[in-house]
Design an enzyme around this catalytic site. Structure first.
Site, PDB file in Angstrom:
ATOM      1  N   SER A 137       0.866  -1.178   0.000  1.00  0.00           N
ATOM      2  CA  SER A 137       0.000   0.000   0.000  1.00  0.00           C
ATOM      3  C   SER A 137       0.901   1.225   0.000  1.00  0.00           C
ATOM      4  O   SER A 137       2.091   1.125   0.322  1.00  0.00           O
ATOM      5  CB  SER A 137      -0.873  -0.017   1.266  1.00  0.00           C
ATOM      6  OG  SER A 137      -1.528   1.219   1.464  1.00  0.00           O
ATOM      7  N   TYR A 150      -1.224  -0.468  10.960  1.00  0.00           N
ATOM      8  CA  TYR A 150      -1.400  -0.842   9.556  1.00  0.00           C
ATOM      9  C   TYR A 150      -0.147  -0.492   8.760  1.00  0.00           C
ATOM     10  O   TYR A 150       0.326  -1.293   7.938  1.00  0.00           O
ATOM     11  CB  TYR A 150      -2.623  -0.124   8.990  1.00  0.00           C
ATOM     12  CG  TYR A 150      -2.976  -0.515   7.577  1.00  0.00           C
ATOM     13  CD1 TYR A 150      -3.510  -1.770   7.301  1.00  0.00           C
ATOM     14  CD2 TYR A 150      -2.802   0.368   6.508  1.00  0.00           C
ATOM     15  CE1 TYR A 150      -3.842  -2.139   6.006  1.00  0.00           C
ATOM     16  CE2 TYR A 150      -3.129   0.013   5.217  1.00  0.00           C
ATOM     17  CZ  TYR A 150      -3.650  -1.237   4.965  1.00  0.00           C
ATOM     18  OH  TYR A 150      -3.981  -1.607   3.679  1.00  0.00           O
TER      19      TYR A 150
END
Length: 256
Positions: A137, A150
């Protein structure tokens, strides 16, 4: 790429990016094996598509992953492509998130990748062919407030996949590490269900189909890093050369 008759393994196949990858690969003639713990989601992924086979597999359980991959190789044939799409995204300040949640994020997002790599990749390398796709990501490139757990999991995905690629250059296996901005999938909804940073809210999510298209283009061009969407490659360069400017902007948007 012609995928007719090839076996494709997709983790997180019960929703979002994983579901779309399953359906796309099946339409292109592949035999698809989808892993997920969400059996209802897996059933929705399949619909009436006989080209998709599902297994309830927890990617954090290496023994279960390894056994399922072995079964797939015995019944469907050699795994040619892997999409590591399993992931979760609850957000929050690091000292406020539940300890178990922080560890669970790492276990699924990073640990699951490790388990699938060690179960599926050795045979792909021995055969000298295949594609191994990791979903990192932009959160695996740029850390921001309230996404620390995350971020850590996706930074780990990026680092693990990059080293894996370099350790297996020349093997015939193609590697891709995908770093999209926010994508319009149920994963993003997990962030909104907890606490969504304004920094992310200001980024219009892109469609998952655009991410899958970018992967195909990168694989065809022999590119390891995949940066779908506008501004992602610029973001990568900004993080590398001007990290303090990024943090200044993040603090301004979040207000602390």
């Amino acid at each position: 790429m012609d995928m007719k008759g090839k076996v494709v393994l997709v983790t997180g196949g019960g929703s979002g990016m994983g579901r779309l990858a399953c359906q796309l690969m099946s339409r292109r003639g592949a035999r698809v094996l989808a892993f997920d713990v969400n059996e209802q989601g897996l059933a929705q992924t399949v619909g009436e598509d006989a080209g998709i086979v599902t297994r309830r597999v927890d990617v954090t359980d290496f023994a279960a992953v390894d056994a399922a991959v072995r079964e797939a190789e015995d019944t469907l044939g050699p795994v040619h492509r892997v999409y590591n799409a399993a992931g979760i995204m609850p957000l929050g300040k690091l000292l406020e998130q539940d300890n178990a949640t922080v560890h669970r994020i790492m276990a699924i997002n990073y640990g699951g990748l490790v388990n699938v790599a060690q179960a599926a990749l050795p045979a792909m390398v021995r055969r000298g062919a295949g594609d191994f796709i990791s979903f990192s990501s932009m959160a695996g490139i740029i850390p921001i407030l309230m996404t620390g757990a995350y971020n850590a999991s996706k930074f780990a995905v990026s680092a693990f996949t990059e080293v894996l690629y370099h350790e297996n250059r020349g093997s015939g296996v193609r590697f891709a590490c995908v770093c999209p901005p926010p994508v319009a999938t149920p994963l993003l909804a997990q962030g909104y269900a907890t606490v969504m940073p304004r920094t992310i809210e200001t980024m219009p999510p892109i469609e998952p189909a655009a991410v899958l298209e970018a992967i195909e283009s990168a694989l065809g061009a022999g590119q390891f890093w995949v940066f779908p969407g506008k501004g992602t490659r610029t973001g990568y360069l900004m993080r590398r050369f001007f990290p303090n400017l990024i943090w200044k902007d993040v603090h301004k948007k979040e207000g602390f």
